[in-house]
Enzyme design. Structure first.
Site: not given
Ligand code: NAG
Ligand code: NAG
Length: 342
Positions: A115, A290, A310
């Site tokens: 990520c 994240h 995302n």
């Protein structure tokens, strides 16, 4: 959950059941019965996924994690914020003419804690389009594989890393071209090696995610697509600067002026069930840190939000996006923010 995070996760995760399902009816019902500013539901990306599966994806070191060594860096020295009027709402996926398709594209980190490489490389990519109309795809793979060790804040590939340090690395080293795993052969230096996936969904769209996390690709300093004819070193494109952004107003000005920015936040157990609305933590324990890309901001039904892209493919959340409460450092979203001029 990895390396630096391991320290804090020992305490935070002690009561987590790693084999429990991520999508849990009782969490969904609880969120929806609270009539919060968002709606929970079943995400196709995580049907049948376990807590262990999702922890694999949470590879960002947050400045707020106890015991972590977060490598922060300086605010912009070349610019004074607050001198121009900033729009009340802005959406990079529609408000930068000519870059809509590029910025609105949602990627998938697959089963790897990359990520931090996605949230940073995508913001670099989108800022290139905003600045120059550059439609090239840049390589999360190059960042994932080659931004490591001391020069990248001790980032460790699929085991997690520091998005702010990736921005420093863009300025120091540059990043190569590279799109998704299915990008046209010969068109980029380092396409992403892992394909988009979903957890055991009977769907033609995405194959099953593997049960084990992928290992970090090796940094070979050569293009992994042998059909791509430019040499690795010649393909590198550098950022002009990298910096941290420390408050809501400066974040808004950066986004509406230069494009998306990179941030990170704490994922709690309720977050994977997000389907629409403005997320705020309602229930559940911390699962990890994240990194993501903030593409816009606005107000929905009186609630201020950040619009966030995302890297869990478009089947997750609201078409791959989510909104999160703005202005109160919700889940640390305003605490680890970075970008650069490109
Ligand atoms: C679902 O979540 C609730 C509340 O956190 C928990 O008590 C329950 O054990 C979970 N269900 C499963 C199957 O893990
Ligand atoms: C979830 O897993 C169970 C058991 O492995 C399987 O029977 C079911 O079809 C799966 N559900 C989906 C939507 O893939």
């Amino acid at each position: 959950m990895k390396f630096a995070l391991a320290l804090s996760m020992v305490a935070a995760a002690s009561a987590l059941d790693f084999s429990a399902p991520v999508i849990n009816e009782s969490i969904i019902n609880k969120v929806n019965s609270m009539e919060s500013t968002w709606v929970a539901g079943v995400s196709p990306r995580f049907v049948n996924a376990t807590v262990a599966d999702i922890q694999v994806l949470l590879g960002a070191v947050l400045s707020t994690h106890e015991g972590s060594t977060h490598f922060d860096h300086a605010v912009r020295q070349d610019h004074t914020y607050g001198l121009v009027a900033v729009p009340d709402s802005f959406d990079s996926t529609t408000d930068f003419p000519g870059c809509e398709d590029l910025i609105a594209h949602v990627r998938d980190q697959s089963s790897c804690g990359s990520c931090w490489a996605f949230g940073s490389t995508e913001a670099f990519n989108d800022r290139r389009c905003v600045a120059y109309g550059d439609k090239q795809w840049y390589a999360a793979e190059d960042t994932l594989a080659c931004c490591s060790g001391i020069r990248c804040g001790l980032s460790m590939g699929c085991n997690g890393g520091q998005p702010t340090s990736a921005w420093k690395w863009f300025a120091a080293t540059g990043v190569t071209s590279g799109g998704d795993s299915d990008v046209e052969k010969g068109s980029t230096c380092n396409p992403y090696p892992f394909e988009a996936c979903a957890h055991h969904v009977d769907s033609d769209t995405y194959p099953d995610c593997p049960s084990d996390e992928y290992s970090t690709p090796k940094c070979t300093e050569s293009c992994i697509d042998d059909g791509f004819k430019t040499a690795y070193a010649d393909d590198k494109v550098k950022a002009k600067s990298s910096f941290t952004i420390r408050n809501e107003a400066d974040m808004m000005e950066e986004i509406s002026t230069n494009g998306p920015i990179t941030a990170a936040f704490t994922v709690y157990e309720d977050f994977p069930t997000y389907t629409s609305g403005v997320y705020q933590h309602t229930t559940g324990k911390s699962l990890g840190g994240h990194a993501i890309e903030i593409v816009g901001y606005g107000t929905e039904d009186g609630t201020k939000y950040w619009k966030v892209k995302n890297s869990w493919n478009p089947s997750w959340g609201d078409g791959g996006y989510f909104k999160i409460l703005r202005g109160s450092n919700e889940c640390g979203i305003e605490g680890t923010v970075s970008a650069g001029l490109v």
